[in-house]
Write a protein that holds these residues in place. Sequence first.
Motif, mmCIF file in Angstrom:
data_model
loop_
_atom_site.group_PDB
_atom_site.id
_atom_site.type_symbol
_atom_site.label_atom_id
_atom_site.label_comp_id
_atom_site.label_asym_id
_atom_site.label_seq_id
_atom_site.Cartn_x
_atom_site.Cartn_y
_atom_site.Cartn_z
ATOM 1 N N SER A 196 9.922 -11.163 -3.843
ATOM 2 C CA SER A 196 10.844 -10.530 -4.786
ATOM 3 C C SER A 196 10.527 -9.042 -4.863
ATOM 4 C CB SER A 196 10.722 -11.178 -6.173
ATOM 5 O OG SER A 196 11.520 -10.506 -7.111
ATOM 6 N N ALA A 197 11.540 -8.210 -4.572
ATOM 7 C CA ALA A 197 11.334 -6.763 -4.578
ATOM 8 C C ALA A 197 11.021 -6.254 -5.989
ATOM 9 C CB ALA A 197 12.578 -6.065 -4.026
ATOM 10 N N ASP A 198 11.698 -6.799 -6.994
ATOM 11 C CA ASP A 198 11.456 -6.350 -8.368
ATOM 12 C C ASP A 198 10.021 -6.655 -8.804
ATOM 13 O OD1 ASP A 198 14.078 -5.535 -8.457
ATOM 14 O OD2 ASP A 198 14.786 -7.431 -9.303
ATOM 15 N N LYS A 199 9.562 -7.854 -8.479
ATOM 16 C CA LYS A 199 8.185 -8.211 -8.845
ATOM 17 C C LYS A 199 7.176 -7.338 -8.122
ATOM 18 C CE LYS A 199 9.133 -13.056 -10.001
ATOM 19 N NZ LYS A 199 8.814 -14.467 -9.669
ATOM 20 N N GLU A 200 7.452 -7.013 -6.871
ATOM 21 C CA GLU A 200 6.538 -6.168 -6.108
ATOM 22 C C GLU A 200 6.494 -4.750 -6.677
ATOM 23 O OE1 GLU A 200 4.467 -7.039 -3.795
ATOM 24 O OE2 GLU A 200 5.137 -9.130 -3.717
ATOM 25 N N ILE A 201 7.657 -4.250 -7.144
ATOM 26 C CA ILE A 201 7.675 -2.909 -7.744
ATOM 27 C C ILE A 201 6.876 -2.896 -9.042
ATOM 28 C CG2 ILE A 201 9.179 -1.208 -8.826
ATOM 29 C CD1 ILE A 201 11.318 -2.005 -6.734
ATOM 30 N N LYS B 100 0.820 -1.204 0.000
ATOM 31 C CA LYS B 100 0.000 0.000 0.000
ATOM 32 C C LYS B 100 0.856 1.258 0.000
ATOM 33 C CE LYS B 100 -4.011 -2.066 2.309
ATOM 34 N NZ LYS B 100 -4.858 -2.038 3.535
ATOM 35 N N SER B 101 1.947 1.231 0.767
ATOM 36 C CA SER B 101 2.789 2.430 0.853
ATOM 37 C C SER B 101 3.469 2.745 -0.469
ATOM 38 C CB SER B 101 3.845 2.246 1.953
ATOM 39 O OG SER B 101 4.733 1.193 1.613
ATOM 40 N N ILE B 102 3.955 1.719 -1.187
ATOM 41 C CA ILE B 102 4.642 2.005 -2.458
ATOM 42 C C ILE B 102 3.651 2.453 -3.530
ATOM 43 C CG2 ILE B 102 4.567 -0.374 -3.338
ATOM 44 C CD1 ILE B 102 7.431 0.117 -4.397
ATOM 45 N N VAL B 103 2.404 1.902 -3.486
ATOM 46 C CA VAL B 103 1.388 2.361 -4.448
ATOM 47 C C VAL B 103 1.011 3.811 -4.155
ATOM 48 C CG1 VAL B 103 -0.973 2.009 -5.225
ATOM 49 C CG2 VAL B 103 0.527 0.049 -4.930
ATOM 50 N N ALA B 104 0.908 4.147 -2.863
ATOM 51 C CA ALA B 104 0.569 5.522 -2.501
ATOM 52 C C ALA B 104 1.687 6.487 -2.911
ATOM 53 C CB ALA B 104 0.317 5.614 -1.001
ATOM 54 N N SER B 105 2.936 6.061 -2.723
ATOM 55 C CA SER B 105 4.056 6.915 -3.118
ATOM 56 C C SER B 105 4.067 7.140 -4.626
ATOM 57 C CB SER B 105 5.378 6.276 -2.670
ATOM 58 O OG SER B 105 5.414 6.119 -1.271
ATOM 59 N N ARG B 106 3.763 6.068 -5.377
ATOM 60 C CA ARG B 106 3.732 6.220 -6.836
ATOM 61 C C ARG B 106 2.589 7.136 -7.266
ATOM 62 N NH1 ARG B 106 4.137 7.691 -10.937
ATOM 63 N NH2 ARG B 106 4.609 6.676 -12.935
ATOM 64 N N SER B 107 1.488 7.067 -6.569
ATOM 65 C CA SER B 107 0.351 7.928 -6.908
ATOM 66 C C SER B 107 0.667 9.396 -6.631
ATOM 67 C CB SER B 107 -0.883 7.490 -6.119
ATOM 68 O OG SER B 107 -1.202 6.143 -6.417
ATOM 69 N N LYS B 108 1.441 9.658 -5.566
ATOM 70 C CA LYS B 108 1.794 11.034 -5.255
ATOM 71 C C LYS B 108 2.685 11.645 -6.330
ATOM 72 C CE LYS B 108 1.496 10.717 -0.217
ATOM 73 N NZ LYS B 108 2.268 10.781 1.053
ATOM 74 N N GLN C 31 3.475 -0.750 -9.927
ATOM 75 C CA GLN C 31 3.328 0.080 -11.127
ATOM 76 C C GLN C 31 2.047 -0.264 -11.878
ATOM 77 O OE1 GLN C 31 5.572 2.440 -11.743
ATOM 78 N NE2 GLN C 31 4.637 3.180 -13.637
ATOM 79 N N LYS C 32 1.791 -1.562 -11.981
ATOM 80 C CA LYS C 32 0.564 -1.974 -12.660
ATOM 81 C C LYS C 32 -0.675 -1.537 -11.879
ATOM 82 C CE LYS C 32 2.531 -6.001 -15.014
ATOM 83 N NZ LYS C 32 2.492 -7.465 -15.152
ATOM 84 N N THR C 33 -0.605 -1.640 -10.565
ATOM 85 C CA THR C 33 -1.740 -1.195 -9.734
ATOM 86 C C THR C 33 -1.987 0.293 -9.921
ATOM 87 O OG1 THR C 33 -1.170 -2.911 -8.127
ATOM 88 C CG2 THR C 33 -2.636 -1.165 -7.393
ATOM 89 N N TYR C 34 -0.914 1.074 -9.971
ATOM 90 C CA TYR C 34 -1.053 2.520 -10.184
ATOM 91 C C TYR C 34 -1.675 2.801 -11.548
ATOM 92 C CZ TYR C 34 0.341 7.194 -11.586
ATOM 93 O OH TYR C 34 0.337 8.480 -12.083
ATOM 94 N N GLU C 35 -1.224 2.091 -12.576
ATOM 95 C CA GLU C 35 -1.793 2.308 -13.904
ATOM 96 C C GLU C 35 -3.275 1.951 -13.940
ATOM 97 O OE1 GLU C 35 0.595 -0.006 -16.471
ATOM 98 O OE2 GLU C 35 2.369 1.311 -16.364
ATOM 99 N N ALA C 36 -3.629 0.859 -13.257
ATOM 100 C CA ALA C 36 -5.051 0.491 -13.210
ATOM 101 C C ALA C 36 -5.866 1.556 -12.483
ATOM 102 C CB ALA C 36 -5.198 -0.865 -12.532
ATOM 103 N N LEU C 37 -5.308 2.097 -11.408
ATOM 104 C CA LEU C 37 -6.034 3.142 -10.674
ATOM 105 C C LEU C 37 -6.198 4.393 -11.514
ATOM 106 C CD1 LEU C 37 -4.401 2.787 -7.122
ATOM 107 C CD2 LEU C 37 -6.739 2.169 -7.780
ATOM 108 N N THR C 38 -5.162 4.770 -12.252
ATOM 109 C CA THR C 38 -5.272 5.957 -13.103
ATOM 110 C C THR C 38 -6.307 5.759 -14.212
ATOM 111 O OG1 THR C 38 -3.382 5.098 -14.368
ATOM 112 C CG2 THR C 38 -2.916 6.741 -12.660
#
Length: 375
Positions: free
Chosen positions: A326-331, A269-277, A335-342
């Motif tokens: 895996s950190a890379d997979k989570e990143i 949740k925190s990384i998705v929120a940071s990407r959204s900001k 990114q995909k979650t952010y794109e879906a939200l946008t």
Amino acid sequence: TNWLCVMLTNNVGHHLMVRQAMIPRNLKPFTYICGNRMLSGHKPKSNVKDSYKILELEEGCSLDDIRNSYRSLAKRYHPDSSSATADSEAFMKVEEAYRVALSDAATKKKSNENSEEEEDQFKPKAPQHRHYLSFEGVGFGTPSQREKQYMQFRVDRATEQVLEYRKQRLESQYAVTDLMKAKDVRQSKKVKITQAVERLVEDLIQESMAKGDFDNLSGKGKPLQKFSDCPHIDPMTHNLNRILIDNGYQPEWILLQKEIRETIERLRKSIVASRSKLGGPMTPYRQKQWNRICEQFIEDIRKLNKRIDNFNLVVPILSRQMVHFSADKEIVRAQKTYEALTEDTEASNSDSKENKEEDVKRFGWKSSLLKWLNL
């Protein structure tokens, strides 16, 4: 008697004379006479300084210098040299000086060699190249001497190794005994503490029973009910586990599993929120911020994987073990979650605009009428 032909030759190499003489066969070693003096048994009367002056040299010169000077003077003063400066007496003085100078130079050279040998005894011997090819570079001198020194060196080295081994063995024995003593002391302390705790608990129970704290219990005097009818389970162990569960106790692996799941959800949740900001197409400055956020996220995932390792060590069931994140997979997932939200937000915004346009079309004449009335 026999006839003997005698040839006398000087140091320069010129034959002086050839004489025939009647020599008795039983004659003892005799003395040859050349000119006016005797060639053997002659003792020079001049001293060292005068000898060097006669030879036109200085004290301390080399043997080669003495010989060269003598040859040149012999050619000059020898009676048979047929030179204008020939003089037998001067030649005799030159020869006497030559012999004295030779003996003096030889004596000095021998004394210098002896002193150098004495000094060399006290100087460290530089190992020769052959020393490195045999006897491990030990010793100096002839091969036989070096072999003896090497044998003595091997004996000394073996003695030192034996003494070192005995020393280490004794030290290890003393260390083992010290460890055993320390272990016994710790064990005795542990036993004492356990016994003291048990006595304290027993005293508290007896004191509570004497006060009547256990008189109002519903199951007083009744055995514990068996919660399981399975004959393969120890009823006492089952009852203890049931009591712990009923009172809110949970095993360590369950708490760790719950903590791991909560942590990964929070990180996602925190990384998705940071990407959204950061928003849409990122500028170089925002890209740097996103890189820093990703580095921190990778560090958090690494710590979480360590917790997973601890969880896998204590979990009693193999099927419940967890794998690393895996950190890379989570990143990429963030990114995909952010794109879906946008995309969802853009779709909702477009729907809201369309609804507003329809409302304007429907109630446009009413709004214009109200505006005209207001005016």
